[in-house]
Design a protein around this motif. Structure first.
Motif, PDB file in Angstrom:
ATOM      1  N   ASP A 115       0.830  -1.216   0.000  1.00 20.61           N
ATOM      2  CA  ASP A 115       0.000   0.000   0.000  1.00 20.61           C
ATOM      3  C   ASP A 115       0.861   1.262   0.000  1.00 20.61           C
ATOM      4  OD1 ASP A 115      -2.560  -1.131  -0.075  1.00 20.61           O
ATOM      5  OD2 ASP A 115      -2.450  -1.615   2.046  1.00 20.61           O
ATOM      6  N   LEU A 116       1.930   1.199   0.783  1.00 22.38           N
ATOM      7  CA  LEU A 116       2.808   2.369   0.855  1.00 22.38           C
ATOM      8  C   LEU A 116       3.472   2.624  -0.498  1.00 22.38           C
ATOM      9  CD1 LEU A 116       4.143   4.601   2.514  1.00 22.38           C
ATOM     10  CD2 LEU A 116       5.838   2.930   3.284  1.00 22.38           C
ATOM     11  N   CYS A 117       3.908   1.554  -1.139  1.00 20.97           N
ATOM     12  CA  CYS A 117       4.533   1.709  -2.458  1.00 20.97           C
ATOM     13  C   CYS A 117       3.551   2.327  -3.446  1.00 20.97           C
ATOM     14  CB  CYS A 117       5.018   0.356  -2.985  1.00 20.97           C
ATOM     15  SG  CYS A 117       6.521  -0.188  -2.170  1.00 20.97           S
ATOM     16  N   ALA A 118       2.305   1.885  -3.388  1.00 13.83           N
ATOM     17  CA  ALA A 118       1.298   2.447  -4.287  1.00 13.83           C
ATOM     18  C   ALA A 118       1.130   3.936  -4.021  1.00 13.83           C
ATOM     19  CB  ALA A 118      -0.022   1.711  -4.100  1.00 13.83           C
ATOM     20  N   ASP A 119       1.102   4.305  -2.743  1.00 16.58           N
ATOM     21  CA  ASP A 119       0.931   5.707  -2.385  1.00 16.58           C
ATOM     22  C   ASP A 119       2.139   6.537  -2.797  1.00 16.58           C
ATOM     23  OD1 ASP A 119      -0.966   7.496  -1.098  1.00 16.58           O
ATOM     24  OD2 ASP A 119       0.612   7.821   0.400  1.00 16.58           O
ATOM     25  N   LEU A 120       3.296   5.888  -2.832  1.00 15.05           N
ATOM     26  CA  LEU A 120       4.519   6.602  -3.238  1.00 15.05           C
ATOM     27  C   LEU A 120       4.724   6.562  -4.753  1.00 15.05           C
ATOM     28  CD1 LEU A 120       6.953   5.240  -0.463  1.00 15.05           C
ATOM     29  CD2 LEU A 120       5.924   7.511  -0.580  1.00 15.05           C
ATOM     30  N   HIS A 121       3.740   6.044  -5.449  1.00 16.52           N
ATOM     31  CA  HIS A 121       3.807   5.932  -6.913  1.00 16.52           C
ATOM     32  C   HIS A 121       5.008   5.123  -7.381  1.00 16.52           C
ATOM     33  CE1 HIS A 121       1.354   9.565  -6.168  1.00 16.52           C
ATOM     34  NE2 HIS A 121       0.573   8.948  -7.055  1.00 16.52           N
ATOM     35  N   THR A 122       5.245   4.048  -6.687  1.00 16.04           N
ATOM     36  CA  THR A 122       6.321   3.153  -7.109  1.00 16.04           C
ATOM     37  C   THR A 122       5.848   1.714  -6.890  1.00 16.04           C
ATOM     38  OG1 THR A 122       8.640   2.565  -6.779  1.00 16.04           O
ATOM     39  CG2 THR A 122       7.432   3.235  -4.820  1.00 16.04           C
ATOM     40  N   SER A 123       6.729   0.755  -7.113  1.00 14.82           N
ATOM     41  CA  SER A 123       6.353  -0.640  -6.873  1.00 14.82           C
ATOM     42  C   SER A 123       7.417  -1.272  -5.994  1.00 14.82           C
ATOM     43  CB  SER A 123       6.235  -1.391  -8.193  1.00 14.82           C
ATOM     44  OG  SER A 123       7.467  -1.317  -8.874  1.00 14.82           O
ATOM     45  N   ARG A 124       7.086  -2.425  -5.450  1.00 16.96           N
ATOM     46  CA  ARG A 124       8.009  -3.062  -4.513  1.00 16.96           C
ATOM     47  C   ARG A 124       9.064  -3.840  -5.290  1.00 16.96           C
ATOM     48  NH1 ARG A 124       6.241  -5.800   1.136  1.00 16.96           N
ATOM     49  NH2 ARG A 124       8.353  -5.832   1.995  1.00 16.96           N
ATOM     50  N   SER A 125      10.312  -3.507  -5.082  1.00 22.73           N
ATOM     51  CA  SER A 125      11.399  -4.180  -5.798  1.00 22.73           C
ATOM     52  C   SER A 125      11.996  -5.280  -4.917  1.00 22.73           C
ATOM     53  CB  SER A 125      12.501  -3.179  -6.139  1.00 22.73           C
ATOM     54  OG  SER A 125      13.087  -2.691  -4.948  1.00 22.73           O
ATOM     55  N   ASN A 126      12.749  -6.164  -5.538  1.00 22.18           N
ATOM     56  CA  ASN A 126      13.415  -7.214  -4.769  1.00 22.18           C
ATOM     57  C   ASN A 126      14.389  -6.617  -3.755  1.00 22.18           C
ATOM     58  OD1 ASN A 126      12.013  -9.062  -6.207  1.00 22.18           O
ATOM     59  ND2 ASN A 126      13.760  -9.894  -7.328  1.00 22.18           N
ATOM     60  N   GLU A 127      15.027  -5.510  -4.125  1.00 26.26           N
ATOM     61  CA  GLU A 127      16.034  -4.911  -3.248  1.00 26.26           C
ATOM     62  C   GLU A 127      15.404  -4.074  -2.139  1.00 26.26           C
ATOM     63  OE1 GLU A 127      15.911  -4.334  -6.612  1.00 26.26           O
ATOM     64  OE2 GLU A 127      17.197  -6.060  -7.035  1.00 26.26           O
ATOM     65  N   GLY A 128      14.143  -3.647  -2.345  1.00 26.81           N
ATOM     66  CA  GLY A 128      13.461  -2.828  -1.333  1.00 26.81           C
ATOM     67  C   GLY A 128      13.977  -1.398  -1.262  1.00 26.81           C
ATOM     68  N   THR A 129      14.590  -0.912  -2.364  1.00 21.87           N
ATOM     69  CA  THR A 129      15.160   0.435  -2.371  1.00 21.87           C
ATOM     70  C   THR A 129      14.136   1.494  -1.975  1.00 21.87           C
ATOM     71  OG1 THR A 129      16.320  -0.375  -4.311  1.00 21.87           O
ATOM     72  CG2 THR A 129      16.573   1.969  -3.807  1.00 21.87           C
ATOM     73  N   GLU A 130      12.920   1.356  -2.506  1.00 17.84           N
ATOM     74  CA  GLU A 130      11.878   2.355  -2.298  1.00 17.84           C
ATOM     75  C   GLU A 130      11.429   2.445  -0.834  1.00 17.84           C
ATOM     76  OE1 GLU A 130      11.685  -0.365  -4.119  1.00 17.84           O
ATOM     77  OE2 GLU A 130      10.453  -1.587  -2.811  1.00 17.84           O
ATOM     78  N   LEU A 131      11.742   1.416  -0.038  1.00 17.45           N
ATOM     79  CA  LEU A 131      11.285   1.423   1.358  1.00 17.45           C
ATOM     80  C   LEU A 131      12.382   1.836   2.341  1.00 17.45           C
ATOM     81  CD1 LEU A 131       9.025  -1.783   1.576  1.00 17.45           C
ATOM     82  CD2 LEU A 131       8.311   0.603   1.474  1.00 17.45           C
ATOM     83  N   VAL A 132      13.582   2.092   1.820  1.00 21.29           N
ATOM     84  CA  VAL A 132      14.688   2.419   2.726  1.00 21.29           C
ATOM     85  C   VAL A 132      14.367   3.656   3.552  1.00 21.29           C
ATOM     86  CG1 VAL A 132      17.096   3.165   2.864  1.00 21.29           C
ATOM     87  CG2 VAL A 132      16.463   1.312   1.312  1.00 21.29           C
ATOM     88  N   GLY A 133      13.923   4.705   2.862  1.00 20.43           N
ATOM     89  CA  GLY A 133      13.617   5.971   3.553  1.00 20.43           C
ATOM     90  C   GLY A 133      12.506   5.804   4.586  1.00 20.43           C
ATOM     91  N   PRO A 134      11.343   5.297   4.163  1.00 15.80           N
ATOM     92  CA  PRO A 134      10.255   5.095   5.143  1.00 15.80           C
ATOM     93  C   PRO A 134      10.682   4.241   6.329  1.00 15.80           C
ATOM     94  CG  PRO A 134       9.416   4.846   2.912  1.00 15.80           C
ATOM     95  CD  PRO A 134      10.894   5.026   2.804  1.00 15.80           C
ATOM     96  N   ARG A 135      11.461   3.204   6.058  1.00 14.87           N
ATOM     97  CA  ARG A 135      11.880   2.336   7.168  1.00 14.87           C
ATOM     98  C   ARG A 135      12.742   3.116   8.162  1.00 14.87           C
ATOM     99  NH1 ARG A 135      12.812  -2.921   3.354  1.00 14.87           N
ATOM    100  NH2 ARG A 135      11.210  -4.257   4.252  1.00 14.87           N
ATOM    101  N   GLN A 136      13.654   3.920   7.637  1.00 18.53           N
ATOM    102  CA  GLN A 136      14.521   4.678   8.538  1.00 18.53           C
ATOM    103  C   GLN A 136      13.709   5.677   9.355  1.00 18.53           C
ATOM    104  OE1 GLN A 136      17.380   6.040   5.614  1.00 18.53           O
ATOM    105  NE2 GLN A 136      18.916   4.574   6.353  1.00 18.53           N
ATOM    106  N   LEU A 137      12.724   6.302   8.697  1.00 19.95           N
ATOM    107  CA  LEU A 137      11.871   7.254   9.410  1.00 19.95           C
ATOM    108  C   LEU A 137      11.084   6.567  10.531  1.00 19.95           C
ATOM    109  CD1 LEU A 137      10.501   9.445   6.471  1.00 19.95           C
ATOM    110  CD2 LEU A 137      11.837  10.241   8.434  1.00 19.95           C
ATOM    111  N   VAL A 138      10.588   5.370  10.244  1.00 23.20           N
ATOM    112  CA  VAL A 138       9.809   4.636  11.250  1.00 23.20           C
ATOM    113  C   VAL A 138      10.688   4.269  12.440  1.00 23.20           C
ATOM    114  CG1 VAL A 138       8.642   2.436  11.704  1.00 23.20           C
ATOM    115  CG2 VAL A 138       8.032   3.774   9.686  1.00 23.20           C
ATOM    116  N   VAL A 139      11.923   3.824  12.171  1.00 20.74           N
ATOM    117  CA  VAL A 139      12.837   3.480  13.276  1.00 20.74           C
ATOM    118  C   VAL A 139      13.128   4.710  14.127  1.00 20.74           C
ATOM    119  CG1 VAL A 139      15.177   2.727  13.837  1.00 20.74           C
ATOM    120  CG2 VAL A 139      13.876   1.511  12.101  1.00 20.74           C
ATOM    121  N   LEU A 140      13.382   5.828  13.467  1.00 24.36           N
ATOM    122  CA  LEU A 140      13.664   7.065  14.208  1.00 24.36           C
ATOM    123  C   LEU A 140      12.476   7.464  15.073  1.00 24.36           C
ATOM    124  CD1 LEU A 140      15.434   9.296  11.515  1.00 24.36           C
ATOM    125  CD2 LEU A 140      16.408   8.502  13.675  1.00 24.36           C
ATOM    126  N   ALA A 141      11.280   7.459  14.448  1.00 21.80           N
ATOM    127  CA  ALA A 141      10.072   7.890  15.161  1.00 21.80           C
ATOM    128  C   ALA A 141       9.767   6.946  16.316  1.00 21.80           C
ATOM    129  CB  ALA A 141       8.889   7.935  14.189  1.00 21.80           C
TER     130      ALA A 141
END
Lengths: 515, 294
Positions: free
Chosen positions: B156-182
């Motif tokens: 769902d997050l990838c869809a909202d970010l106008h991207t798709s989920r890749s094998n490497e998960g590049t598109e989720l690196v930023g959100p993941r880091q933000l979630v850990v920080l928060a």
């Protein structure tokens, strides 16, 4: 009426079966007399070619008549065409009331239903399944089906309980003088272990082959001195159905969980040491258990001695890796096993007699440390049922269940607690196939119940600390809680199946379903 | 400190899975009333889940319910049918607004009071499945003392970010880091999203090692076969365990002497380091030392 050692009430006589000798305990009955045999036959050098033109000519040459007993082996499994071919010919020749004595029948043999209904086949002494089993359960056969284990069958033949008039042996390769091999053709099935006793004891033996080779062939499994006639046909079987096993370990998480529980028990047992031997089937849970055991053998650098029974590519990979020294093969389950048996000296073909007959000077199951078996249901006394389904229908054979359970030092039954909404761990099984006195443990996804008579195993499992132990009563209770009460199976009084223990005594009977 | 390495999703309309899910040994189970259940089966699933909860056989698992989104009329029903019957928490999908957490907190309090459950017992885990949700992660995590964890979305997050989920998960690196920080700023757990390729064991192993390094405490799980792999990744090495043992022992000694900080292996050890060491031992399954020295 008798009450036998597992508490079943049995009549003294069963029509179509004869006098009942009740089960007395797993090793109580001692054999009497000598091994049976057949009449001498002399073959001089004026008959060096045993070929006959077709099946009917072979039937005629054997002297097969109505009422006689004909035997078959099941190594071609669901690809077999020989049983149907021979019975079709018998029907066309007006032969009736035959006793069919197969080592097992498969779905492909539903073709025989017509011959049962028309009276060509009167009785089956062997496992029945699918449509034939359903027909028998509904009262469609004149005489009861007699179920024997893979070891009980050769015992019955050797002791004279069953006399085979004519044995038809599906031969993937043969020569004109009757040497037979299970390898070397498109119909290869590997081991011919189940057919050895029939070849040695039947009055007449017919090799049916679709790969006739010049005399003498190599890799001879059944020698010419036990074969009377040879018939070449276009095809003995469909290769697609011959090798039905799988070498792939399941990814089904439930099965893996049950397998892991079983493997943890093996790992905790005193038998998990150098020289361990074991048998598993080719089924998903059994194979997965073997996969877990293999992992731990590697980790702990444990070398096994031998693997037994139905052999798969999985077992071959363990042989190649040095985790087994030998494989003893009564039945090759897949193409890898078929290819290996003809070329690897450590992959040894054995007969069913050698494998599991309790009445010889030593069968292989007695050397087993552990065996992992399935069941349709097990009960609070650790009795196992593999023959009947929840409906009471007789749908499965015994195979090596009784034999390996009896011989192995650690026998584990693996089963889910429920199949759909049907409980598999119950107060009392509907049919007893293997008595609880030879079953050491039941492994389900909810835990492992060890037979209280094996306090040594309970202590070892507790010490290991990774076996999820539970009482069998708790297992039964949990299954009951999840499913609620079940309606008992409604039956007529008529007995349609007799389940023998491997020594020829009667464990249980199966009654006709009320329709 | 609760171990939350794995939380296994179980479809709310599948009795077999609901009854057996805990047997696979996850740290928690999520009984799903949202995506796994078709709209026409929501009522039946609520009844089924209630009956399974009444049996109460989940072993040591933390039991949570994924309720339907607060943008649907279903969520209040979901709470009414489940909270009174012995759950540890709820998982709320598509959280974007801290006010929604406060609303649900209020609703939970009312249900708990009526059911005789201690106030605040029912925890909240927030799924952040939109860019706005990720952006407001800290506020959402701090919106109620019930919030125990936040989790970035995957698909769902990838869809909202106008991207798709890749094998490497590049598109989720930023959100993941933000979630850990928060999560760490708000003092709650950071729990990672599911790994969708259920037969790709190596891919799962790599992703789990990556998110562990980012600072996540665990992952959601959609197939039981993923559990041992994730647990293995989160299980500390022998070296880490040994170091943690020394730290906990030194802290115990310091405590007995009334000292605040102590030196271990030439490094100063203070409270957060001791806490992390205890967590390491807990992850290694050495609970008795954690309890003894806590």
């Amino acid at each position: 009426m008798h009450r036998n050692a597992v508490g079943r009430l049995l009549p003294e006589e069963i029509p179509g079966y004869g006098t009942v000798r009740p089960f007395e305990g797993y090793n109580v009955r001692k054999p009497e007399g000598n091994r049976d045999g057949r009449k001498h036959v002399a073959t001089f050098n004026d008959r060096t070619d045993k070929r006959l033109p077709d099946i009917k000519a072979a039937i005629k040459a054997t002297g097969l008549e109505s009422g006689m007993t004909v035997s078959f082996h099941h190594h071609l499994r669901n690809g077999d065409q020989v049983v149907n071919m021979v019975l079709d010919a018998c029907a066309e020749m007006g032969i009736r009331d035959l006793v069919l004595f197969p080592t097992a029948l498969f779905g492909v043999h539903k073709h025989l239903v017509q011959h049962i209904k028309s009276g060509v086949i009167r009785q089956i002494k062997g496992s029945v399944n699918g449509p034939i089993g359903q027909l028998a359960s509904e009262g469609g056969m004149p005489d009861p089906v007699i179920l024997r284990s893979h070891g009980g069958r050769p015992r019955a033949v050797c002791s004279g309980d069953v006399h085979i008039d004519v044995a038809f042996i599906a031969a993937p390769t043969a020569d004109k003088y009757g040497n037979i091999s299970g390898t070397g053709s498109r119909s290869s099935c590997g081991s011919l272990g189940y057919a050895h006793t029939d070849a040695a004891f039947a009055d007449q033996v017919v090799a049916v082959t679709d790969n006739l080779q010049p005399y003498p062939i190599a890799n001879i499994s059944i020698p010419m001195y036990n074969v009377h006639h040879v018939v070449a046909v276009e095809s003995i079987g469909d290769p697609a159905g011959i090798v039905s096993g799988t070498t792939r370990v399941t990814r089904d998480p439930l099965r893996l969980l049950i397998a892991r529980n079983a493997a943890s028990l093996i790992e905790s047992s005193p038998y998990f040491t150098d020289g361990i031997s074991f048998q598993t089937g080719a089924g998903g849970i059994s194979l997965a258990t073997a996969a877990y055991v293999r992992e731990v053998m590697r980790e702990r650098k444990i070398k096994g001695s031998f693997g037994l029974g139905g052999i798969t590519g999985f077992f071959l990979s363990m042989l190649d890796e040095g985790l087994f020294e030998r494989l003893l093969d009564v039945q090759s389950f897949d193409l890898d096993a078929v290819k290996s048996i003809g070329s690897n000296p450590n992959h040894v073909e054995i007969s069913a007699d050698w494998y599991a007959n309790p009445w010889n000077a030593g069968c292989a199951v007695n050397m087993l440390d552990t065996v992992v078996l399935g069941a349709t249901e097990v009960d609070s006394h650790f009795n196992a049922n593999v023959n009947t389904e929840a409906t009471g229908a007789l749908l499965h054979g015994i195979g090596g269940h009784q034999d390996t359970a009896s011989g192995a030092k650690l026998t584990i039954i693996t089963t889910p607690l429920l199949r759909g909404r049907i409980p598999c761990v119950v107060d009392d099984v509907y049919s007893v196939t293997t008595p609880g006195e030879v079953v050491d443990a039941v492994a389900t996804e909810f835990g492992v119940a060890i037979n209280p008579r094996r306090q040594d195993l309970i202590d070892a499992a507790k010490e290991a600390g990774n076996v999820p132990l539970m009482d069998i009563e708790d297992m039964v209770k949990q299954a009951r809680e999840l499913t609620g009460p079940m309606d008992p199976v409604a039956t007529e009084d008529r007995i349609i199946g007799v389940i023998e223990w491997r020594d020829g005594t009667v464990l249980d009977v199966v009654r006709q379903l009320k329709m | 400190m609760k171990l939350r390495r794995t939380k296994l999703y179980l479809p709310g309309n599948n009795p077999n899975m609901l009854l057996r899910g805990h047997l696979f040994g996850p740290d928690g189970v999520i009984l799903d009333l949202e995506d796994a259940v078709a709209p026409a089966q929501k009522d039946a699933a609520r009844v089924l889940i209630r009956e399974v909860l009444k049996r109460g056989r989940f072993g040591d698992c933390e039991v949570t319910i994924r309720i339907n989104g607060m943008d649907t009329p279903e969520w209040k029903e979901d709470l009414q049918w489940t909270v009174p019957y012995g759950i540890h928490g709820i998982r709320i999908p598509k959280v974007e607004d801290p006010q929604a957490i406060r609303d649900i907190d209020e609703e939970l309090s009312a249900i708990e009071e009526k059911a005789g459950i201690p106030q605040g017992k029912t925890l909240i885990f927030c799924l952040l499945e939109t860019a706005l949700g990720i952006h407001r992660a800290y506020d959402i995590a701090g919106a109620s003392p019930r919030v125990a964890g936040i989790c970035p979305g995957g698909e769902d997050l990838c869809a909202d970010l106008h991207t798709s989920r890749s094998n490497e998960g590049t598109e989720l690196v930023g959100p993941r880091q933000l979630v850990v920080l928060a999560a760490n700023a708000a003092g709650v757990d950071a729990l990672d999203t599911v790994f969708p390729r259920v037969t790709d064991d190596e891919g799962l192993r790599q992703e789990t090692m990556f998110v562990k390094q980012l600072g996540f405490q665990g992952k959601s799980v959609i197939h039981p076969n993923q559990i041992p792999i994730i647990h293995h990744c989160f299980t500390p090495t022998e070296k880490e365990v040994e170091s943690a043992r020394r730290i906990v022992a030194a802290a115990r000694e310091a405590e007995a002497k009334g000292a605040g900080a102590v030196k271990v292996d030439g490094k100063m050890v203070d409270k957060p380091v001791v806490q992390r060491a205890r967590f390491t031992l807990q992850r290694a399954g050495i609970d008795e030392e954690v309890v003894e020295h806590a």
